[in-house]
Design a protein around this motif. Structure first.
Motif, PDB file in Angstrom:
ATOM      1  N   VAL A 110      -3.299   5.712  18.846  1.00 21.58           N
ATOM      2  CA  VAL A 110      -2.331   5.778  17.954  1.00 21.58           C
ATOM      3  C   VAL A 110      -1.643   4.214  17.679  1.00 21.58           C
ATOM      4  O   VAL A 110      -2.105   3.026  18.539  1.00 21.58           O
ATOM      5  CB  VAL A 110      -0.952   6.341  18.923  1.00 21.58           C
ATOM      6  CG1 VAL A 110      -1.441   8.125  19.067  1.00 21.58           C
ATOM      7  CG2 VAL A 110      -0.931   5.917  20.166  1.00 21.58           C
ATOM      8  N   GLU A 111      -0.874   4.029  16.692  1.00 18.77           N
ATOM      9  CA  GLU A 111      -0.404   2.798  16.316  1.00 18.77           C
ATOM     10  C   GLU A 111       0.650   2.438  17.540  1.00 18.77           C
ATOM     11  O   GLU A 111       0.888   1.282  17.607  1.00 18.77           O
ATOM     12  CB  GLU A 111       0.435   2.901  15.026  1.00 18.77           C
ATOM     13  CG  GLU A 111      -0.707   3.385  13.713  1.00 18.77           C
ATOM     14  CD  GLU A 111      -1.326   2.117  13.536  1.00 18.77           C
ATOM     15  OE1 GLU A 111      -0.710   0.848  13.659  1.00 18.77           O
ATOM     16  OE2 GLU A 111      -2.531   2.172  13.016  1.00 18.77           O
ATOM     17  N   THR A 112       1.446   3.323  17.966  1.00 14.90           N
ATOM     18  CA  THR A 112       2.439   2.879  18.771  1.00 14.90           C
ATOM     19  C   THR A 112       1.931   2.580  20.019  1.00 14.90           C
ATOM     20  O   THR A 112       1.100   3.126  20.817  1.00 14.90           O
ATOM     21  CB  THR A 112       3.362   4.075  19.136  1.00 14.90           C
ATOM     22  OG1 THR A 112       4.003   4.733  17.861  1.00 14.90           O
ATOM     23  CG2 THR A 112       4.594   3.741  20.066  1.00 14.90           C
ATOM     24  N   PRO A 113       2.376   1.160  20.815  1.00 15.33           N
ATOM     25  CA  PRO A 113       2.016   1.005  22.286  1.00 15.33           C
ATOM     26  C   PRO A 113       2.326   2.068  23.171  1.00 15.33           C
ATOM     27  O   PRO A 113       3.203   2.505  23.021  1.00 15.33           O
ATOM     28  CB  PRO A 113       2.642  -0.337  22.371  1.00 15.33           C
ATOM     29  CG  PRO A 113       3.124  -0.968  20.867  1.00 15.33           C
ATOM     30  CD  PRO A 113       3.367   0.148  20.124  1.00 15.33           C
ATOM     31  N   LEU A 114       1.223   1.983  24.008  1.00 15.22           N
ATOM     32  CA  LEU A 114       1.768   3.238  25.138  1.00 15.22           C
ATOM     33  C   LEU A 114       2.768   3.036  25.842  1.00 15.22           C
ATOM     34  O   LEU A 114       3.621   3.932  26.185  1.00 15.22           O
ATOM     35  CB  LEU A 114       0.670   3.073  26.203  1.00 15.22           C
ATOM     36  CG  LEU A 114      -1.028   3.635  25.533  1.00 15.22           C
ATOM     37  CD1 LEU A 114      -1.920   3.581  26.744  1.00 15.22           C
ATOM     38  CD2 LEU A 114      -0.656   4.942  25.239  1.00 15.22           C
ATOM     39  N   ASN A 115       3.204   1.527  26.150  1.00 13.84           N
ATOM     40  CA  ASN A 115       4.494   1.226  26.843  1.00 13.84           C
ATOM     41  C   ASN A 115       5.908   1.742  25.958  1.00 13.84           C
ATOM     42  O   ASN A 115       7.154   1.601  26.398  1.00 13.84           O
ATOM     43  CB  ASN A 115       4.808   0.078  27.341  1.00 13.84           C
ATOM     44  CG  ASN A 115       4.667  -0.982  26.210  1.00 13.84           C
ATOM     45  OD1 ASN A 115       4.741  -0.721  25.017  1.00 13.84           O
ATOM     46  ND2 ASN A 115       4.858  -2.378  26.461  1.00 13.84           N
ATOM     47  N   ALA A 116       5.746   1.973  24.619  1.00 14.38           N
ATOM     48  CA  ALA A 116       6.877   2.143  23.893  1.00 14.38           C
ATOM     49  C   ALA A 116       6.876   3.762  23.692  1.00 14.38           C
ATOM     50  O   ALA A 116       7.900   4.429  22.684  1.00 14.38           O
ATOM     51  CB  ALA A 116       6.833   1.529  22.414  1.00 14.38           C
ATOM     52  N   MET A 117       5.992   4.704  24.203  1.00 20.61           N
ATOM     53  CA  MET A 117       5.975   6.159  24.129  1.00 20.61           C
ATOM     54  C   MET A 117       6.866   6.935  24.845  1.00 20.61           C
ATOM     55  O   MET A 117       7.103   6.449  26.142  1.00 20.61           O
ATOM     56  CB  MET A 117       4.544   6.697  24.141  1.00 20.61           C
ATOM     57  CG  MET A 117       3.733   6.145  22.954  1.00 20.61           C
ATOM     58  SD  MET A 117       1.953   6.841  23.117  1.00 20.61           S
ATOM     59  CE  MET A 117       1.577   7.290  21.430  1.00 20.61           C
ATOM     60  N   ASP A 118       7.456   8.102  24.686  1.00 22.66           N
ATOM     61  CA  ASP A 118       8.270   8.540  25.583  1.00 22.66           C
ATOM     62  C   ASP A 118       7.215   9.715  26.457  1.00 22.66           C
ATOM     63  O   ASP A 118       6.012   9.744  26.172  1.00 22.66           O
ATOM     64  CB  ASP A 118       9.124   9.711  24.698  1.00 22.66           C
ATOM     65  CG  ASP A 118       8.642  10.694  23.794  1.00 22.66           C
ATOM     66  OD1 ASP A 118       7.413  10.795  23.953  1.00 22.66           O
ATOM     67  OD2 ASP A 118       9.576  11.202  22.966  1.00 22.66           O
ATOM     68  N   GLU A 119       7.680  10.286  27.527  1.00 31.90           N
ATOM     69  CA  GLU A 119       6.958  11.093  28.228  1.00 31.90           C
ATOM     70  C   GLU A 119       6.481  11.968  27.646  1.00 31.90           C
ATOM     71  O   GLU A 119       5.228  12.302  28.035  1.00 31.90           O
ATOM     72  CB  GLU A 119       7.996  11.747  29.499  1.00 31.90           C
ATOM     73  CG  GLU A 119       7.190  12.281  30.522  1.00 31.90           C
ATOM     74  CD  GLU A 119       8.205  12.831  31.643  1.00 31.90           C
ATOM     75  OE1 GLU A 119       7.611  13.697  32.529  1.00 31.90           O
ATOM     76  OE2 GLU A 119       9.277  12.266  31.663  1.00 31.90           O
ATOM     77  N   GLN A 120       6.910  12.738  26.510  1.00 25.38           N
ATOM     78  CA  GLN A 120       6.224  13.876  25.696  1.00 25.38           C
ATOM     79  C   GLN A 120       4.991  13.314  25.293  1.00 25.38           C
ATOM     80  O   GLN A 120       4.110  14.250  25.299  1.00 25.38           O
ATOM     81  CB  GLN A 120       7.454  14.561  24.870  1.00 25.38           C
ATOM     82  CG  GLN A 120       6.784  15.954  23.892  1.00 25.38           C
ATOM     83  CD  GLN A 120       6.334  16.901  24.931  1.00 25.38           C
ATOM     84  OE1 GLN A 120       6.857  17.158  25.896  1.00 25.38           O
ATOM     85  NE2 GLN A 120       5.269  17.473  24.348  1.00 25.38           N
ATOM     86  N   ALA A 121       5.075  12.180  24.557  1.00 23.60           N
ATOM     87  CA  ALA A 121       3.945  11.672  23.883  1.00 23.60           C
ATOM     88  C   ALA A 121       2.789  11.483  24.672  1.00 23.60           C
ATOM     89  O   ALA A 121       1.676  11.676  24.539  1.00 23.60           O
ATOM     90  CB  ALA A 121       4.301  10.567  23.133  1.00 23.60           C
ATOM     91  N   LEU A 122       3.230  10.737  26.004  1.00 19.28           N
ATOM     92  CA  LEU A 122       2.086  10.412  27.094  1.00 19.28           C
ATOM     93  C   LEU A 122       1.558  11.677  28.013  1.00 19.28           C
ATOM     94  O   LEU A 122       0.544  11.646  28.101  1.00 19.28           O
ATOM     95  CB  LEU A 122       2.874   9.286  27.909  1.00 19.28           C
ATOM     96  CG  LEU A 122       3.101   8.213  27.354  1.00 19.28           C
ATOM     97  CD1 LEU A 122       3.795   7.416  28.379  1.00 19.28           C
ATOM     98  CD2 LEU A 122       1.819   7.362  26.670  1.00 19.28           C
TER      99      LEU A 122
END
Length: 179
Positions: A152-164
């Protein structure tokens, strides 16, 4: 090292001599621009460690003659070794320690798109005592790691719990695809 890189799937494999800037600089630039895994073996004579019998700079000699109270050392400068030779030719280069390398620059018509051909070419010339230099193999359609893994383009530390943590149904689907 280049044979190992070829076997492990690197998509840009080259070798050059540090004293052949005409060949080495463009290889480095191309490796940086290449989207896949790049590997360059740079043969570079070391003036810091002349670790052979008779050398006053070898590890054994220094250990036997070291009376200093600290670990300071002096590196005596050496003249750079440089070469300039035509594609398809062999240049014997004498190193600072007296050893000699037979460098074989790839022919201008060499095809770097054949991985197996590159491995065969390396073996054939190694049997003659020649070290092949140049772009040995390249896959021009190589993907970068993010494309290959579909990250994904979004860094993991910027993702919310639902995405992770998308839930057990998604995990079951992933596990099923690995069976």
């Amino acid at each position: 090292l280049v044979a190992i890189a070829l076997q492990l799937g690197a998509t840009f494999v080259a070798r050059s001599f540090s004293g052949d800037k005409t060949q080495l600089v463009p290889l480095i630039a191309a490796a940086i621009r290449h989207k896949g895994a790049s590997f360059i073996d740079v043969i570079s004579p070391c003036i810091a460690f002349n670790n052979h019998a008779g050398s006053t700079k070898s590890f054994d000699y220094v250990r036997e003659h070291n009376d200093a109270v600290n670990r300071l050392d002096v590196l005596v400068g050496r003249e750079p070794i440089s070469v300039d030779y035509a594609p398809g030719t062999v240049q014997v280069v004498e190193q600072h320690d007296g050893s000699r390398l037979a460098l074989r620059k790839l022919d201008a018509d060499y095809d770097p798109h054949d991985r197996l051909g590159a491995m065969t070419f390396l073996q054939k010339h190694a049997a003659k005592g020649q070290i092949v230099t140049g772009l040995l193999y390249v896959d021009p359609d190589a993907e970068d790691l993010h494309t290959h893994l579909d990250t994904v383009e979004t860094p993991l530390n910027a993702m919310d719990e639902q995405a992770l943590c998308p839930g057990s149904a998604v995990l079951d689907k992933i596990n099923a695809s690995l069976r």
